[in-house]
Design an enzyme around this catalytic site. Structure first.
Site, short mmCIF file in Angstrom:
data_model
loop_
_atom_site.label_atom_id
_atom_site.label_comp_id
_atom_site.label_asym_id
_atom_site.label_seq_id
_atom_site.Cartn_x
_atom_site.Cartn_y
_atom_site.Cartn_z
N HIS A 204 -27.41 6.80 -18.87
CA HIS A 204 -28.11 6.89 -20.15
C HIS A 204 -29.47 6.20 -20.10
CE1 HIS A 204 -27.37 2.63 -20.93
NE2 HIS A 204 -26.16 2.83 -20.42
N GLU A 280 -18.08 3.04 -20.51
CA GLU A 280 -18.37 1.88 -19.66
C GLU A 280 -17.21 0.89 -19.70
OE1 GLU A 280 -19.31 0.47 -17.13
OE2 GLU A 280 -21.49 0.34 -17.36
#
Length: 400
Positions: A204, A280
């Site tokens: 990202h 994550e």
């Protein structure tokens, strides 16, 4: 109508804990034919851990045969059957992540569980003992049933009745819940393996926490992109549009990935699919701290975490071993879903490094030896024989 499979699984430990292994098989529910066998030596673990590992491997084998199938699981472990059926609470902390992993293999409602007496589970028990015996000899267990059916000549088969009430499957390429892929042949031959499933892995774009190098996982504030991060997303979208190879977009559920994915997908004219397994690591009490701050506040915990993939961050975070289980399962689901296609996975540092590590067969400490910049691109291709090929790592030319 959906295909219906029976999964029989077992696990054992010679010592509890002691040298352990699991065995599992997949049958056609209508004919009783054995379609797949899996087994593995696990080292030193308990009976219950081995039984759960066998369940996970059996579900994955069923999923590999047909992701849309319905599955009935039969085991002689009352504990596993009752816990997976939701009738017994899972009190032991070691069992909770294994049960969660098994339950996540297929969508809810696709798996049914049935307890059977031990004498009706002899095939899976034999496979588990074969794996333990092979491990004792320092060898790897090899299946006698080729994927898709029929025993090899001379191989013993335990009879089992077919059944028609069924419900839930698993994921391609992994032999156990370790995330390790079955050892494929390495090298070049004349076989046409077809078009691989190619994952283009996009970290990202920047968030306000990124340049400060703060722990930012799935247990923190879920920050969105900064202005810099949005600019990075636009740059990578333009680069991917120019290449014209992306056929689908999948993102972690966290905001920074969804925002990045939406920018790219809009440019490519695609929708964004969310995959929970791509999130994550949960960094627990370290969320929002710099490495130096975590070192100052939790020095012993941080040192232990750096020394072992089994250690979780302070305050109930995820260990790297747990993340590997989760990411490997997501990988297998996505390989099965996107066979022969090129897919953009918008995710985070740890999942990308984990996919690279598993593709290379690298040791866990390799996670600390890779650099992944914000909005960087990495690519891994997965072939039909189980081999993976790293095509690209931390490419950032589109940002310059």
């Amino acid at each position: 109508m959906a295909r219906r499979f029976i999964v029989e699984a077992d696990g054992g430990s010679r010592g509890n804990p002691g040298p352990a292994g699991y065995g599992a098989l997949v049958r056609d529910a209508e004919t009783g034919e054995t379609l797949a066998e899996v087994a593995e030596y696990l080292g030193t673990v308990t009976n219950n851990v081995a039984e759960y590992k066998g369940l996970i491997a059996g579900l994955r084998a069923a999923y590999a045969l047909d992701p849309a199938a319905e599955v009935r699981v039969r085991m002689d472990s009352k504990l596993v059957i009752e816990q997976m059926s939701g009738r017994w609470k899972i009190k032991h902390p070691d069992m909770r992540p294994l049960a969660a992993e098994a339950g996540a293999v297929l969508p809810p409602g696709r798996t049914a569980y049935e307890w059977i007496p031990r004498e009706h589970n002899k095939h899976a028990d034999r496979l588990a003992n074969e794996a333990m015996d092979a491990g004792k000899r320092g060898e790897e267990w090899r299946p006698k049933v080729p994927p898709g059916g029929t025993l090899a000549a001379g191989a013993p088969e335990a009879a089992a009745p077919a059944d028609d009430a069924l419900a839930e499957p698993a994921a391609t390429g992994a032999t156990a819940a370790t995330g390790a892929t079955a050892a494929p042949a390495v090298g070049w031959d004349a076989a046409d393996l077809g078009t691989p499933a190619t994952f283009v892995l996009l970290r990202h774009g920047e968030t306000p926490l990124t340049p400060e190098k703060r722990f930012s996982g799935s247990g923190g504030t879920d920050p969105g992109l900064s202005d810099v991060g949005r600019h990075q997303a636009e740059r990578v979208a333009a680069a991917l549009a120019a290449r014209g190879t992306i056929q689908a977009v999948v993102a972690s559920p966290l905001r920074r990935c969804r925002e990045t994915a939406e920018v790219v997908a809009r440019r490519l004219g695609l929708d964004v699919r969310v995959e929970e397994g791509l999130r994550e690591t949960d960094f627990g009490a370290w969320e929002g701290l710099t490495f130096a701050e975590a070192k100052e506040r939790y020095p012993d915990d941080l040192d232990a975490w750096l020394a072992s993939t089994e250690v979780a961050p302070t305050g109930g975070g995820e260990s790297f071993a747990a993340v590997t289980h989760r990411v490997a399962l997501a990988r297998d689901k996505l390989i099965a879903r996107y066979t022969g296609r090129t897919v953009l996975l918008v995710t985070h540092v740890t999942p990308i490094k984990t996919l690279v590590r598993l593709a290379l067969g690298a040791p866990p400490e390799s996670l600390f030896r890779m650099e992944l910049s914000a909005a960087s691109l990495t690519a891994v291709a997965y072939y039909g024989d189980g081999n993976a090929s790293l095509r690209l790592l931390n490419e950032t030319a589109h940002l310059r």
